[in-house]
Write an enzyme that holds these catalytic residues in place. Structure first.
Site, PDB file in Angstrom:
ATOM      1  N   GLY A   1       1.352   4.639  13.557  1.00  0.00           N
ATOM      2  CA  GLY A   1       2.114   3.369  13.960  1.00  0.00           C
ATOM      3  C   GLY A   1       1.576   2.645  15.172  1.00  0.00           C
TER       4      GLY A   1
ATOM      5  N   THR B   1       4.220   8.086  14.286  1.00  0.00           N
ATOM      6  CA  THR B   1       3.930   7.596  15.160  1.00  0.00           C
ATOM      7  C   THR B   1       2.769   7.155  15.434  1.00  0.00           C
ATOM      8  OG1 THR B   1       6.615   8.041  15.486  1.00  0.00           O
ATOM      9  CG2 THR B   1       5.223   7.962  17.992  1.00  0.00           C
TER      10      THR B   1
ATOM     11  N   LYS C   1       1.255  -1.271  -0.069  1.00  0.00           N
ATOM     12  CA  LYS C   1      -0.592  -0.294   0.538  1.00  0.00           C
ATOM     13  C   LYS C   1       1.078   1.431  -0.356  1.00  0.00           C
ATOM     14  CE  LYS C   1      -1.709   2.816   1.693  1.00  0.00           C
ATOM     15  NZ  LYS C   1      -1.935   4.106   1.971  1.00  0.00           N
TER      16      LYS C   1
ATOM     17  N   GLU D   1       7.927   0.739  11.594  1.00  0.00           N
ATOM     18  CA  GLU D   1       9.585   1.799  11.619  1.00  0.00           C
ATOM     19  C   GLU D   1       8.410   3.327  11.963  1.00  0.00           C
ATOM     20  OE1 GLU D   1      11.693   5.060  10.420  1.00  0.00           O
ATOM     21  OE2 GLU D   1      11.692   3.711   8.380  1.00  0.00           O
TER      22      GLU D   1
ATOM     23  N   CYS E   1      13.181   9.797   8.688  1.00  0.00           N
ATOM     24  CA  CYS E   1      13.067  10.256   9.537  1.00  0.00           C
ATOM     25  C   CYS E   1      14.169   9.911  10.614  1.00  0.00           C
ATOM     26  CB  CYS E   1      12.177   8.442   9.473  1.00  0.00           C
ATOM     27  SG  CYS E   1      13.033   6.891   8.588  1.00  0.00           S
TER      28      CYS E   1
END
Ligand code: NAI
Ligand code: MG
Length: 500
Positions: free
Chosen positions: A255, A252, A197, A272, A306
């Site tokens: 995540g 985050t 995706k 990650e 990142c």
């Protein structure tokens, strides 16, 4: 439909014919199809804001079809499951060859879609993508079990490393093709099937990669590509009971959401996530190298990394000098369209530009010093000036210093001693990466040990290699991609006991 391509781009005919399809499809079970709903979303060139095309917007039904296709391709008697490790390796190697043969087109698509300089796409991202597929092509024949020395008499115990099944690979927009390779190459090397995706900001290169994977000869359903929005396409993948593993790179915030939602089916996850990485310059460093390193650590890829070295700690005696040299060097950065000879391109979208400018305004009004930059460049496209702030320890808890900005913004701060720099560098929820600049080897090793980060660079920054593991401490996530560690991410261990 008004597809517009920047005047400075002289595109390969394949790129042009790809772009002029205008309406891009989903890859499900080896076939290119529209979304069941017929819905699409717009894809833009961030350097101009112009429309580049429409991508199919996958919804729940498309996710269900892709999962069914990936499950069928993973069935015990399927072609993929019966394929020898050697043949699997050959397929991955073939993908690498095809990527190399189509390097220009893929690099052009990444530059159109993401805005990054074409030179970076062509000489940075694409070669790393090729290296990933080759590195994991080599692994297919080296994924071994073991024979543990158990103390049960007349017994053989051995382990097998088996694939997990259907892997949902959800990726961001900062390195569109490379992030796809970081996940697809090891997932397939281990014998899984995959549903990729891509980020909604940058779906194009992944679609072309999908075509190359079909051409390489992967059986239908082994690789599926679903373009679409985070919700519903990403979220439906996470929620689907037929998905065995979710590998995610992104914010985050998302995540955490993924981990929570994946718990319903106990779907395995690896994450990650963001970073706010400290980059530490000691007074005994090679100053020329350190300043240049600090500059690209945070401004490279327009700060959309990142690992961006966004918190720059400088030992007091050289602090003024570093701030001055860094500001001067930042003034030399050419910000521009990816087809011009620019060093950095725009940020990826209007939304991202507004986010970044919001942080800059907040920094301004918080009273900390701004040395350079601070605004948008031009009125067309999403260009942001490289921006340098400085502050003392009292600024450590400002939002600008704590939160990931993901744009060309650095905060420089002086430090006086070892305890201070260790404490302040680690004073962050994140732990993705860190940099150290010093000529004192023992100091470098001691600090590398003390920093809570998944990657530490000494007298360098942002070095990556398919053979070296990468991932986060703390809120930067868990699981390690790349290297042999990625084999653990995409396999599970079976212990077999035989009594004789
Ligand atoms: P994001 O985390 O929302 O997007 C990353 C991927 O996750 C995309 O493919 C997106 O479609 C998907 N996604 C979004 N919501 C989802 C959900 N509920 N379920 C499943 N998948 C979902 O990141 P976004 O919004 O593009 O950027 C926001 C910020 O995130 C950036 O400013 C940056 O700070 C951070 N970020 C960090 C990255 C990293 O490499 N660590 C990469 C991209 C963004
Ligand atoms: Mg988002």
């Amino acid at each position: 439909m008004t597809i517009k391509i920047h005047e400075a781009a002289s595109l390969h005919e394949n790129t042009l014919s790809f772009i002029h399809r205008e309406r891009h499809k989903l890859l499900i079970g080896g076939v290119w199809v529209e979304a069941r709903s017929g819905e699409t979303f717009e894809v833009f060139d961030p350097a101009t804001g112009d429309l580049l095309g429409h991508a199919a917007a996958a919804g729940e039904e498309d996710v269900a079809m892709a999962v069914a296709a990936a499950r069928a391709a993973f069935a015990p008697d399927s072609e993929w499951r019966r394929m020898t490790p050697q043949k699997r390796g050959e397929l991955l190697w073939k993908v690498a060859d095809l990527i190399e043969a189509n390097a220009r087109e893929l690099a052009e698509l990444d530059t159109l879609d993401n805005g990054k300089p074409y030179r970076n796409s062509l000489y940075g991202d694409v070669p790393q993508v090729v290296a990933h597929f080759r590195y994991y092509a080599g692994w297919t024949t080296k994924i071994e079990g073991s024979v543990p020395p158990v103390s049960v008499p007349n017994t053989l115990n051995y382990t097998r490393r088996e694939p997990l099944g259907v892997c949902a690979l959800i990726i961001p927009w900062n390195f569109p093709l490379l992030m796809a390779a970081w996940k697809l190459a090891p997932a397939l090397a281990c014998g899984n099937t995959a549903i990729l995706k891509p980020a909604e900001q940058t779906p194009l290169a992944a679609l072309r990669l999908g075509e190359l994977m079909v051409e390489a000869g992967f059986p239908a359903g082994v690789v599926n590509i679903l373009t679409g929005l985070g919700v519903p396409a990403g979220s439906a993948l996470v929620d689907h009971p037929g998905v065995d593993k979710v590998s995610f790179t992104g914010s985050t915030e998302v995540g955490k959401l993924i981990m929570r939602n994946a718990s319903n089916n106990l779907t395995k996850v690896s994450l990650e996530l963001g970073g706010k990485s400290p980059n530490v310059v000691f007074k005994d460093a090679d100053m020329g190298k350190a300043v240049k390193g600090a500059l690209w650590a945070v401004f490279g890829n327009t700060g959309q990394m990142c690992t961006a070295g966004s918190r720059l700690f400088v030992e007091r005696p050289v602090y003024e000098q570093v701030v001055e040299q860094l500001s001067e060097a930042a003034g030399g950065i050419r910000v521009g369209h990816g087809w011009d000879k620019s060093h950095i391109g725009p940020v990826v979208s209007q939304e991202q530009m507004e986010r970044v400018l919001g942080y800059i305004d907040e920094g301004r009004s918080s009273g900390i010093e701004m040395h350079r930059g601070g605004g948008r460049l031009g009125e067309r496209g999403y260009f942001v000036e490289p921006t340098i702030f400085s502050h003392d320890a009292s600024g450590d808890d400002l939002r600008l210093i704590r939160e990931e900005i993901f744009g060309p913004v650095v905060a420089v701060t002086p430090f006086d001693d070892w305890e201070e720099v260790v404490q302040r560098a680690n004073h962050t929820e994140y732990g993705l990466a860190a940099g150290i600049w010093t000529s004192d080897l023992s100091k470098a090793h001691r600090l590398a040990e003390a920093l809570q980060a998944g990657t530490v660079w000494v007298n360098a920054y942002n070095l990556f290699d398919a053979a070296s593991p990468f991932g986060g401490y703390k809120s930067s996530g868990f699981g390690r991609e790349m290297g042999k560690e990625a084999i653990d991410l995409y396999t599970q261990v079976k212990s077999v006991w035989v009594s004789y």
